[in-house]
Design a protein around this motif. Sequence first.
Motif, short mmCIF file in Angstrom:
data_model
loop_
_atom_site.label_atom_id
_atom_site.label_comp_id
_atom_site.label_asym_id
_atom_site.label_seq_id
_atom_site.Cartn_x
_atom_site.Cartn_y
_atom_site.Cartn_z
N THR A 74 10.06 4.00 6.17
CA THR A 74 10.62 2.95 5.44
C THR A 74 11.51 1.95 6.03
O THR A 74 11.06 1.33 6.72
CB THR A 74 11.25 3.66 4.14
N GLU A 75 12.47 1.52 5.53
CA GLU A 75 12.99 0.24 5.99
C GLU A 75 13.51 0.02 7.57
O GLU A 75 13.23 -0.89 7.70
CB GLU A 75 14.59 0.19 4.99
N ALA A 76 13.84 1.15 8.17
CA ALA A 76 14.15 0.97 9.61
C ALA A 76 12.86 0.55 10.18
O ALA A 76 12.99 -0.38 11.24
CB ALA A 76 14.74 2.26 10.14
N ILE A 100 3.98 2.72 7.10
CA ILE A 100 5.15 1.97 6.84
C ILE A 100 4.76 1.28 5.45
O ILE A 100 3.71 0.56 5.27
CB ILE A 100 5.35 0.59 7.87
N ILE A 101 5.57 1.76 4.34
CA ILE A 101 5.35 1.52 3.04
C ILE A 101 6.41 0.22 2.86
O ILE A 101 7.58 0.33 3.34
CB ILE A 101 5.22 2.54 2.16
N SER A 102 6.07 -0.52 1.62
CA SER A 102 6.95 -1.35 1.01
C SER A 102 8.08 -0.91 0.25
O SER A 102 7.89 0.32 -0.15
CB SER A 102 6.29 -2.46 0.13
N GLY A 103 9.13 -1.54 0.00
CA GLY A 103 10.32 -0.91 -0.81
C GLY A 103 9.57 -0.62 -2.09
O GLY A 103 10.18 0.38 -2.78
N GLU A 104 8.91 -1.45 -2.64
CA GLU A 104 8.24 -1.34 -4.18
C GLU A 104 7.46 0.20 -4.06
O GLU A 104 7.37 0.89 -5.26
CB GLU A 104 7.46 -2.24 -4.88
N LYS A 105 6.85 0.23 -2.94
CA LYS A 105 5.93 1.49 -3.07
C LYS A 105 6.86 2.80 -2.94
O LYS A 105 6.58 3.80 -3.57
CB LYS A 105 4.85 1.49 -1.97
N GLU A 106 7.88 2.42 -2.08
CA GLU A 106 8.95 3.71 -1.92
C GLU A 106 9.41 4.03 -3.27
O GLU A 106 9.82 5.19 -3.51
CB GLU A 106 9.93 2.96 -0.96
N ALA A 107 9.61 3.04 -4.05
CA ALA A 107 10.46 3.27 -5.29
C ALA A 107 9.40 3.94 -6.43
O ALA A 107 9.80 4.85 -7.04
CB ALA A 107 10.84 2.10 -5.94
N TYR A 108 8.11 3.42 -6.40
CA TYR A 108 7.00 4.36 -7.25
C TYR A 108 6.97 5.56 -6.85
O TYR A 108 6.89 6.65 -7.59
CB TYR A 108 5.90 3.71 -7.12
N GLU A 139 16.60 1.58 -3.69
CA GLU A 139 15.75 1.18 -4.66
C GLU A 139 16.12 1.42 -6.09
O GLU A 139 16.60 2.52 -6.07
CB GLU A 139 14.41 1.85 -4.36
N LEU A 140 16.00 0.60 -6.94
CA LEU A 140 16.35 0.51 -8.39
C LEU A 140 14.94 0.66 -9.44
O LEU A 140 14.04 0.00 -9.00
CB LEU A 140 17.03 -0.47 -8.99
N THR A 141 14.71 1.62 -10.18
CA THR A 141 13.57 1.72 -11.21
C THR A 141 14.34 1.64 -12.61
O THR A 141 14.93 2.66 -12.64
CB THR A 141 12.80 3.09 -10.59
N PHE A 142 13.48 0.89 -13.31
CA PHE A 142 13.91 1.19 -14.68
C PHE A 142 12.71 1.39 -15.58
O PHE A 142 11.54 1.03 -15.60
CB PHE A 142 14.34 -0.09 -15.53
N CYS A 143 12.58 2.59 -16.21
CA CYS A 143 11.54 3.24 -16.81
C CYS A 143 11.66 3.43 -18.39
O CYS A 143 12.73 3.90 -18.71
CB CYS A 143 10.90 4.56 -16.35
N LYS A 144 10.87 2.70 -19.08
CA LYS A 144 10.97 2.72 -20.61
C LYS A 144 9.60 3.53 -20.98
O LYS A 144 8.81 2.78 -20.91
CB LYS A 144 11.20 1.61 -21.05
N SER A 152 13.43 -3.12 -4.44
CA SER A 152 14.09 -2.62 -3.29
C SER A 152 15.07 -3.76 -2.96
O SER A 152 14.80 -4.75 -2.87
CB SER A 152 13.09 -2.64 -2.45
N PHE A 153 16.14 -3.25 -2.31
CA PHE A 153 17.27 -3.93 -1.94
C PHE A 153 17.53 -3.56 -0.49
O PHE A 153 17.75 -2.46 -0.11
CB PHE A 153 18.43 -4.23 -2.72
N PRO A 154 17.91 -4.43 0.58
CA PRO A 154 18.00 -4.11 1.74
C PRO A 154 19.51 -3.73 2.21
O PRO A 154 19.76 -4.47 3.39
CB PRO A 154 17.53 -5.60 2.58
N PHE A 155 20.21 -2.98 1.26
CA PHE A 155 21.37 -2.20 2.08
C PHE A 155 21.32 -0.88 1.67
O PHE A 155 20.66 -0.58 0.60
CB PHE A 155 22.73 -3.01 1.29
#
Length: 301
Positions: A74-76, A100-108, A139-144, A152-155
Amino acid sequence: MIGCDLGSNTLRIVQIECQSKTRIKAFERIVRTAKDLHVTGLISKTSKQNIFNALHEASKLFDFKNERCFCVTTEAMRIASNAKEILEEIEATFGLTFQIISGEKEAYLTSLAVENALKREGYEHQTYALFDLGGGSTELTFCKNGTKQSQSFPFGIINVAERYTHDRMQHVTRIVESINPFTQAQPHISSTFLQLVTTAGTPTTVAAFLEGLDYAHYDANVVNGKVLHVNDFEEAYERLSAMNEEEAERYTGTNRRDLVVVGILIVKAIMRKLGFERCIVIDDGLREGVALEQCYNLNKS
């Protein structure tokens, strides 16, 4: 099915039985992939050695050669200029191909694991807000009703802890403001998404600590599904901060007290920002999601 997650702080590996979607065995080691990365732009020699030592240890536990094995990082590794050569050396040494996956793939992928765990623990699993506080990204995910939006946020705990040694609360408050554009697009978060779920090392360590478990006796079964109030994080922060280093590391693991303390500040800031006083702690994360996705793909085929 084996899933590997080489994160910015931790190497986590799990083997899952696809039919029952349950863990057969799990492995976790702190490797500090992202240590000093924000200064040098490189994965350090020490971090690389930590990764290789952990993989050597894991190769005695898992049959990497004969079991289906899928590995992500991931990020590193997204930002390190020497990521490619390190991953090629890992492949040559262990036969493991890390993508190496994207932040969005990581969140999924993390959401797949969390949904499976919520269902297993008896919670609603199709509507939730989720944050995964990692070493290098969050990573933040909202699921409804099964429909998801993620960012994904870089902190994360390593880059925040290393960059800011003074006035941390002020810096954390400012950094967490970066989620505003994403969260403001979701009206009435706490009433729309009903429950806040969190996964990753800080909340699981706090949940275990408050149950009286030290790091050597961590038990995911005790932690999974535990509900923590924001005041519980404050209690853990005060108690861990007041301990001497040796005593604190009994609960946080070697050289992790500082990371966990910073992580607690970030968790509290995110909970306030999202409008939740309580969160459900889930141990299952990216490694489980990697394995589960492959299990689902097998079923489809």
